[in-house]
Design a protein around this motif. Structure first.
Motif, PDB file in Angstrom:
ATOM      1  N   THR A 186       7.744  -4.660 -10.963  1.00 17.12           N
ATOM      2  CA  THR A 186       8.929  -3.831 -11.160  1.00 17.12           C
ATOM      3  C   THR A 186       8.714  -2.399 -10.697  1.00 17.12           C
ATOM      4  OG1 THR A 186       8.229  -3.371 -13.439  1.00 17.12           O
ATOM      5  CG2 THR A 186       9.737  -5.209 -13.106  1.00 17.12           C
ATOM      6  N   LYS A 187       7.475  -1.911 -10.775  1.00 15.07           N
ATOM      7  CA  LYS A 187       7.205  -0.554 -10.286  1.00 15.07           C
ATOM      8  C   LYS A 187       7.452  -0.464  -8.784  1.00 15.07           C
ATOM      9  CE  LYS A 187       3.817   1.357 -13.518  1.00 15.07           C
ATOM     10  NZ  LYS A 187       2.453   1.922 -13.633  1.00 15.07           N
ATOM     11  N   ILE A 188       6.919  -1.448  -8.049  1.00 13.01           N
ATOM     12  CA  ILE A 188       7.082  -1.436  -6.603  1.00 13.01           C
ATOM     13  C   ILE A 188       8.544  -1.623  -6.223  1.00 13.01           C
ATOM     14  CG2 ILE A 188       6.550  -2.705  -4.485  1.00 13.01           C
ATOM     15  CD1 ILE A 188       3.780  -3.167  -5.493  1.00 13.01           C
ATOM     16  N   LYS A 189       9.226  -2.557  -6.882  1.00 13.97           N
ATOM     17  CA  LYS A 189      10.644  -2.770  -6.574  1.00 13.97           C
ATOM     18  C   LYS A 189      11.458  -1.513  -6.852  1.00 13.97           C
ATOM     19  CE  LYS A 189      11.221  -6.611  -8.953  1.00 13.97           C
ATOM     20  NZ  LYS A 189      11.882  -7.830  -9.499  1.00 13.97           N
ATOM     21  N   ALA A 190      11.166  -0.832  -7.957  1.00  9.88           N
ATOM     22  CA  ALA A 190      11.891   0.399  -8.270  1.00  9.88           C
ATOM     23  C   ALA A 190      11.608   1.484  -7.234  1.00  9.88           C
ATOM     24  CB  ALA A 190      11.501   0.886  -9.664  1.00  9.88           C
ATOM     25  N   ARG A 191      10.340   1.565  -6.796  1.00 15.10           N
ATOM     26  CA  ARG A 191       9.993   2.581  -5.793  1.00 15.10           C
ATOM     27  C   ARG A 191      10.673   2.284  -4.465  1.00 15.10           C
ATOM     28  NH1 ARG A 191       8.926   7.242  -6.992  1.00 15.10           N
ATOM     29  NH2 ARG A 191       7.781   6.321  -8.744  1.00 15.10           N
ATOM     30  N   MET A 192      10.755   1.002  -4.091  1.00 15.26           N
ATOM     31  CA  MET A 192      11.404   0.652  -2.832  1.00 15.26           C
ATOM     32  C   MET A 192      12.908   0.888  -2.905  1.00 15.26           C
ATOM     33  SD  MET A 192       9.273  -2.788  -1.806  1.00 15.26           S
ATOM     34  CE  MET A 192      10.098  -2.978  -0.250  1.00 15.26           C
ATOM     35  N   VAL A 193      13.510   0.629  -4.077  1.00 18.37           N
ATOM     36  CA  VAL A 193      14.933   0.913  -4.250  1.00 18.37           C
ATOM     37  C   VAL A 193      15.189   2.407  -4.137  1.00 18.37           C
ATOM     38  CG1 VAL A 193      16.814   0.902  -5.921  1.00 18.37           C
ATOM     39  CG2 VAL A 193      15.431  -1.147  -5.606  1.00 18.37           C
ATOM     40  N   CYS A 194      14.314   3.202  -4.754  1.00 23.72           N
ATOM     41  CA  CYS A 194      14.459   4.650  -4.669  1.00 23.72           C
ATOM     42  C   CYS A 194      14.324   5.136  -3.228  1.00 23.72           C
ATOM     43  CB  CYS A 194      13.402   5.334  -5.546  1.00 23.72           C
ATOM     44  SG  CYS A 194      13.654   5.126  -7.309  1.00 23.72           S
ATOM     45  N   LEU A 213       0.825  -1.211   0.000  1.00 19.67           N
ATOM     46  CA  LEU A 213       0.000   0.000   0.000  1.00 19.67           C
ATOM     47  C   LEU A 213       0.861   1.263   0.000  1.00 19.67           C
ATOM     48  CD1 LEU A 213      -2.805  -1.066   2.519  1.00 19.67           C
ATOM     49  CD2 LEU A 213      -3.010  -0.811   0.044  1.00 19.67           C
ATOM     50  N   LEU A 214       1.936   1.269   0.802  1.00 17.55           N
ATOM     51  CA  LEU A 214       2.816   2.442   0.839  1.00 17.55           C
ATOM     52  C   LEU A 214       3.512   2.643  -0.505  1.00 17.55           C
ATOM     53  CD1 LEU A 214       4.458   2.132   4.382  1.00 17.55           C
ATOM     54  CD2 LEU A 214       2.681   3.736   3.638  1.00 17.55           C
ATOM     55  N   ALA A 215       3.890   1.543  -1.153  1.00 16.24           N
ATOM     56  CA  ALA A 215       4.533   1.663  -2.468  1.00 16.24           C
ATOM     57  C   ALA A 215       3.572   2.280  -3.477  1.00 16.24           C
ATOM     58  CB  ALA A 215       5.004   0.290  -2.945  1.00 16.24           C
ATOM     59  N   TYR A 216       2.309   1.874  -3.430  1.00 18.37           N
ATOM     60  CA  TYR A 216       1.345   2.446  -4.366  1.00 18.37           C
ATOM     61  C   TYR A 216       1.010   3.897  -4.018  1.00 18.37           C
ATOM     62  CZ  TYR A 216       0.554  -1.835  -6.965  1.00 18.37           C
ATOM     63  OH  TYR A 216       0.711  -2.925  -7.784  1.00 18.37           O
ATOM     64  N   VAL A 217       1.035   4.241  -2.745  1.00 16.29           N
ATOM     65  CA  VAL A 217       0.866   5.655  -2.377  1.00 16.29           C
ATOM     66  C   VAL A 217       1.999   6.490  -2.971  1.00 16.29           C
ATOM     67  CG1 VAL A 217       0.930   7.282  -0.447  1.00 16.29           C
ATOM     68  CG2 VAL A 217      -0.469   5.217  -0.283  1.00 16.29           C
ATOM     69  N   ALA A 218       3.219   5.966  -2.880  1.00 14.23           N
ATOM     70  CA  ALA A 218       4.369   6.669  -3.456  1.00 14.23           C
ATOM     71  C   ALA A 218       4.236   6.796  -4.967  1.00 14.23           C
ATOM     72  CB  ALA A 218       5.663   5.943  -3.086  1.00 14.23           C
ATOM     73  N   ILE A 219       3.729   5.741  -5.619  1.00 13.16           N
ATOM     74  CA  ILE A 219       3.541   5.792  -7.074  1.00 13.16           C
ATOM     75  C   ILE A 219       2.483   6.828  -7.445  1.00 13.16           C
ATOM     76  CG2 ILE A 219       2.701   4.470  -9.057  1.00 13.16           C
ATOM     77  CD1 ILE A 219       4.006   1.992  -7.790  1.00 13.16           C
ATOM     78  N   VAL A 220       1.398   6.883  -6.673  1.00 15.03           N
ATOM     79  CA  VAL A 220       0.355   7.869  -6.941  1.00 15.03           C
ATOM     80  C   VAL A 220       0.894   9.286  -6.767  1.00 15.03           C
ATOM     81  CG1 VAL A 220      -1.841   8.797  -6.120  1.00 15.03           C
ATOM     82  CG2 VAL A 220      -1.566   6.349  -6.395  1.00 15.03           C
ATOM     83  N   LEU A 221       1.686   9.514  -5.716  1.00 13.91           N
ATOM     84  CA  LEU A 221       2.252  10.847  -5.484  1.00 13.91           C
ATOM     85  C   LEU A 221       3.210  11.242  -6.610  1.00 13.91           C
ATOM     86  CD1 LEU A 221       2.945  10.707  -1.637  1.00 13.91           C
ATOM     87  CD2 LEU A 221       1.077  11.878  -2.827  1.00 13.91           C
ATOM     88  N   ALA A 222       3.913  10.253  -7.156  1.00 11.30           N
ATOM     89  CA  ALA A 222       4.892  10.562  -8.211  1.00 11.30           C
ATOM     90  C   ALA A 222       4.236  10.662  -9.589  1.00 11.30           C
ATOM     91  CB  ALA A 222       5.983   9.501  -8.235  1.00 11.30           C
ATOM     92  N   GLU A 223       3.284   9.772  -9.880  1.00 12.38           N
ATOM     93  CA  GLU A 223       2.702   9.705 -11.222  1.00 12.38           C
ATOM     94  C   GLU A 223       1.287  10.262 -11.289  1.00 12.38           C
ATOM     95  OE1 GLU A 223       2.977   5.687 -12.614  1.00 12.38           O
ATOM     96  OE2 GLU A 223       5.134   5.535 -12.205  1.00 12.38           O
ATOM     97  N   HIS A 224       0.666  10.520 -10.112  1.00 12.52           N
ATOM     98  CA  HIS A 224      -0.674  11.102 -10.016  1.00 12.52           C
ATOM     99  C   HIS A 224      -1.771  10.189 -10.556  1.00 12.52           C
ATOM    100  CE1 HIS A 224       1.353  14.768  -8.869  1.00 12.52           C
ATOM    101  NE2 HIS A 224       2.032  14.756 -10.003  1.00 12.52           N
ATOM    102  N   ARG A 225      -1.483   8.925 -10.736  1.00  8.77           N
ATOM    103  CA  ARG A 225      -2.506   7.963 -11.156  1.00  8.77           C
ATOM    104  C   ARG A 225      -1.954   6.549 -10.990  1.00  8.77           C
ATOM    105  NH1 ARG A 225      -2.218   5.884 -16.509  1.00  8.77           N
ATOM    106  NH2 ARG A 225      -0.261   6.426 -17.545  1.00  8.77           N
ATOM    107  N   PRO A 238      14.826   8.156 -11.753  1.00  9.03           N
ATOM    108  CA  PRO A 238      13.884   7.557 -12.710  1.00  9.03           C
ATOM    109  C   PRO A 238      13.539   6.133 -12.319  1.00  9.03           C
ATOM    110  CG  PRO A 238      15.681   8.668 -13.848  1.00  9.03           C
ATOM    111  CD  PRO A 238      16.038   8.657 -12.399  1.00  9.03           C
ATOM    112  N   SER A 239      12.305   5.747 -12.590  1.00  8.55           N
ATOM    113  CA  SER A 239      11.836   4.409 -12.249  1.00  8.55           C
ATOM    114  C   SER A 239      12.508   3.371 -13.122  1.00  8.55           C
ATOM    115  CB  SER A 239      10.314   4.334 -12.435  1.00  8.55           C
ATOM    116  OG  SER A 239       9.885   3.034 -12.221  1.00  8.55           O
ATOM    117  N   ALA A 240      12.822   2.216 -12.498  1.00 11.44           N
ATOM    118  CA  ALA A 240      13.507   1.160 -13.226  1.00 11.44           C
ATOM    119  C   ALA A 240      12.606   0.434 -14.198  1.00 11.44           C
ATOM    120  CB  ALA A 240      14.108   0.139 -12.245  1.00 11.44           C
ATOM    121  N   ASP A 241      11.286   0.728 -14.141  1.00 11.45           N
ATOM    122  CA  ASP A 241      10.403  -0.005 -15.034  1.00 11.45           C
ATOM    123  C   ASP A 241      10.055   0.795 -16.275  1.00 11.45           C
ATOM    124  OD1 ASP A 241       8.810   1.908 -13.893  1.00 11.45           O
ATOM    125  OD2 ASP A 241       7.083   0.572 -13.656  1.00 11.45           O
TER     126      ASP A 241
END
Length: 321
Positions: free
Chosen positions: A293-301, A27-39, A310-313
């Motif tokens: 890969t999106k979540i893994k890239a966000r966690m690495v970041c 859930l936290l990874a997807y919150v981070a993705i939403v904040l970064a990509e807005h969707r 930049p995202s690894a995916d």
């Protein structure tokens, strides 16, 4: 505390702790993705919803179960039991329904276009995600509405017949007819969704087999394969999630059918059913974490403390799972 109780308590504690941690990370990874990509991509939204349902399941079932195993009593009164049992029933139902939704969505996405109607459906599919969420919530809230009426706090003395002894709460059906009707209603709903998810997953496996044969033919002709590796990885992850759910669903229902055949269920049997029925909620987030890969890239970041990296995916934005 004897050895059996200790093993049971440690097992529930590990399952609950790891499951809550895994789902919170998703859930936290997807919150981070939403904040970064807005969707969120549609499949990401489905996986996020699945993580929320599994987290709610663990909080309303495994947490009080673990506390009860370690000797805590009188955790909830009658209203508390009604709220917790109702929330658990909805979360459990959403877990199977959203997994089925994920499988069907992936099958329709991968299916080759077979006419203008199919093309229109595939175009409209992302817009149907949120209405489907709302429909699943409404349906399951209605199906599970009987649970609060039978849920009570444990009473001193023996457990009445036709009562599910959950330790922290009792679900007293009062008579055999109510007991069986409730079990049949829940089982019919679950088997319908599991059957649909298995059918769609079988179709996905068929598509993957065809894709594999086509890729081998391309390689044998000396040409380079296309760039649909991301969709293939996504489909394999969805199928793995479905297989994982089907295995624990089968174990759960074997125990549940046994429980329907006896008037007084042993607490050990109820504990076994709780453990196996909660395994999917505890293990599925780690499958998502290791395959997305999106979540893994966000966690690495996040671990590198460089959120603008930049995202690894980006090699393939369609890698949704």
């Amino acid at each position: 505390m004897d050895l059996c109780v200790t093993i049971k308590g440690v097992s529930f504690l590990l399952q609950t702790g790891l499951g809550i941690l895994g789902n919170v990370l998703v859930l936290l990874a997807y919150v981070a993705i939403v904040l970064a990509e807005h969707r969120l991509q549609p499949v990401d939204a489905i996986l996020c919803h699945l993580a929320f349902a599994n987290l709610l399941l663990l909080l309303t079932r495994c947490v009080p179960q673990t506390m009860t195993v370690f000797g805590l009593r009188n955790l909830l009164d009658d209203p508390g039991c009604k709220v917790v049992i109702y929330s658990y029933r909805i979360a459990r139902a959403l877990s199977v329904c959203v997994t089925c939704m994920l499988s069907v969505f992936q099958a329709v996405t991968l299916a080759p276009a077979a006419g203008p109607r199919w093309i229109r459906l595939k175009v409209r599919l992302p817009a149907l995600v949120l209405p489907t969420f709302a429909a699943l919530w409404f349906i399951n809230m209605a199906v599970c509405i009987a649970a609060p009426f039978f849920s009570i706090a444990p009473r001193n003395g023996s457990v009445p017949a036709f009562t599910l002894n959950l330790g922290f709460c009792h679900v007293d059906f009062r008579d055999n007819l109510s007991y069986v009707i409730n079990g049949v209603a829940v089982s019919v709903r679950d088997f319908a969704f599991v059957g649909l998810m298995l059918f769609s997953s079988g179709y996905i496996l068929l598509l993957l087999h065809r894709h594999s044969r086509r890729a081998r033919a391309i390689r044998s002709s000396g040409r380079r394969a296309g760039g649909d590796r991301a969709e293939t990885r996504a489909a394999r992850t969805v199928v793995t999630l479905v297989i994982l759910y089907a295995v624990f669903f089968g174990i759960d229902n074997v125990i549940w059918i046994y429980m329907l055949t006896v008037a007084k269920v042993s607490p050990v049997v109820a504990d076994m059913r709780v453990f196996f029925s909660s395994c999917y909620a505890s293990l599925s987030p780690f499958l998502i974490l290791t395959s997305n890969t999106k979540i893994k890239a966000r966690m690495v970041c996040a671990s590198a403390d460089s959120p603008d990296q930049p995202s690894a995916d980006t090699e393939d934005s369609n890698d949704k799972v």
